[in-house]
Design a protein around this motif. Structure first.
Motif, PDB file in Angstrom:
ATOM      1  N   GLU A   1      47.377  39.380  37.631  1.00  0.00           N
ATOM      2  CA  GLU A   1      46.779  38.976  38.570  1.00  0.00           C
ATOM      3  C   GLU A   1      46.435  40.243  39.405  1.00  0.00           C
ATOM      4  O   GLU A   1      47.535  40.594  39.926  1.00  0.00           O
ATOM      5  CB  GLU A   1      47.549  37.260  38.760  1.00  0.00           C
TER       6      GLU A   1
ATOM      7  N   ILE B   1      40.364  34.570  43.247  1.00  0.00           N
ATOM      8  CA  ILE B   1      40.713  35.413  42.407  1.00  0.00           C
ATOM      9  C   ILE B   1      39.447  35.791  41.608  1.00  0.00           C
ATOM     10  O   ILE B   1      38.836  34.491  40.484  1.00  0.00           O
ATOM     11  CB  ILE B   1      41.701  35.288  41.248  1.00  0.00           C
TER      12      ILE B   1
ATOM     13  N   THR C   1      43.402  35.977  52.415  1.00  0.00           N
ATOM     14  CA  THR C   1      43.034  35.874  50.545  1.00  0.00           C
ATOM     15  C   THR C   1      41.183  35.622  49.875  1.00  0.00           C
ATOM     16  O   THR C   1      41.064  34.974  51.246  1.00  0.00           O
ATOM     17  CB  THR C   1      44.046  35.392  49.290  1.00  0.00           C
TER      18      THR C   1
ATOM     19  N   TRP D   1      44.448  40.216  43.004  1.00  0.00           N
ATOM     20  CA  TRP D   1      44.266  39.004  44.368  1.00  0.00           C
ATOM     21  C   TRP D   1      43.415  40.423  44.941  1.00  0.00           C
ATOM     22  O   TRP D   1      43.402  41.292  45.517  1.00  0.00           O
ATOM     23  CB  TRP D   1      45.623  38.919  44.330  1.00  0.00           C
TER      24      TRP D   1
ATOM     25  N   GLU E   1      42.344  45.381  46.369  1.00  0.00           N
ATOM     26  CA  GLU E   1      42.790  44.459  46.159  1.00  0.00           C
ATOM     27  C   GLU E   1      44.032  44.915  45.708  1.00  0.00           C
ATOM     28  O   GLU E   1      45.189  45.867  45.256  1.00  0.00           O
ATOM     29  CB  GLU E   1      41.895  44.744  44.729  1.00  0.00           C
TER      30      GLU E   1
END
Length: 111
Positions: free
Chosen positions: A9, A71, A68, A11, A23
Motif C-alpha cells: 500500500e 490511497i 494522510t 500512502w 508518499e
C-alpha cells in the motif's frame, strides 16, 4: 500466527506545517492469531512500524502534524507534486524552522 495475505500500500501524506507532500510504501500482512482474532502488521523497509495514521513525522521539517490522503488520491490529482513546496515567505523574512511551538493560554486546564 498463521499465514496471511500481504499487500503493498502506498500512502500519501502532507505536513500541515511546511506543506511537504510525500508518499510512503508499506507492506501490510493481514492474518489471524491462534485465537481467531484479526492481526494486521505494517512494515516498511522490512521493519515493523506503526500504521500510517499513527506517529508519522515529516521527513522535511520533522514536525508531527501530518495528515494522510485516501490511497490513490495523488494519482487523480496531478496538480499536487511530491516534495517540498515552493516557499511562500515574504521578501526579507526567514521561514520558520521545525514544528511550531504549542499555543498556551496560561489558564489552568479544565480537567
Amino acid at each position: 500466527m498463521r499465514e496471511g495475505i500481504s499487500t503493498r500500500e502506498t500512502w500519501p501524506f502532507e505536513c500541515l506545517h511546511c506543506l511537504r507532500v510525500w508518499e510512503e510504501e508499506y507492506v501490510v500482512l493481514r492474518t489471524r492469531d491462534e485465537h481467531g482474532d484479526d492481526v494486521v502488521v505494517w512494515t516498511r523497509d522490512d521493519a515493523a512500524v506503526q500504521p500510517p495514521w499513527s506517529g508519522m513525522t515529516c521527513p522535511g521539517c520533522g514536525c508531527g502534524i501530518v495528515t494522510t490522503f485516501p490511497i490513490g488520491y495523488l494519482a487523480h490529482h496531478p496538480e499536487i507534486t511530491l516534495g517540498r513546496p515552493t516557499p511562500r515567505t515574504p521578501p526579507g523574512e526567514t521561514p520558520a524552522r521545525g514544528c511550531p511551538a504549542p499555543v498556551t493560554t496560561g489558564l489552568a486546564e479544565p480537567w
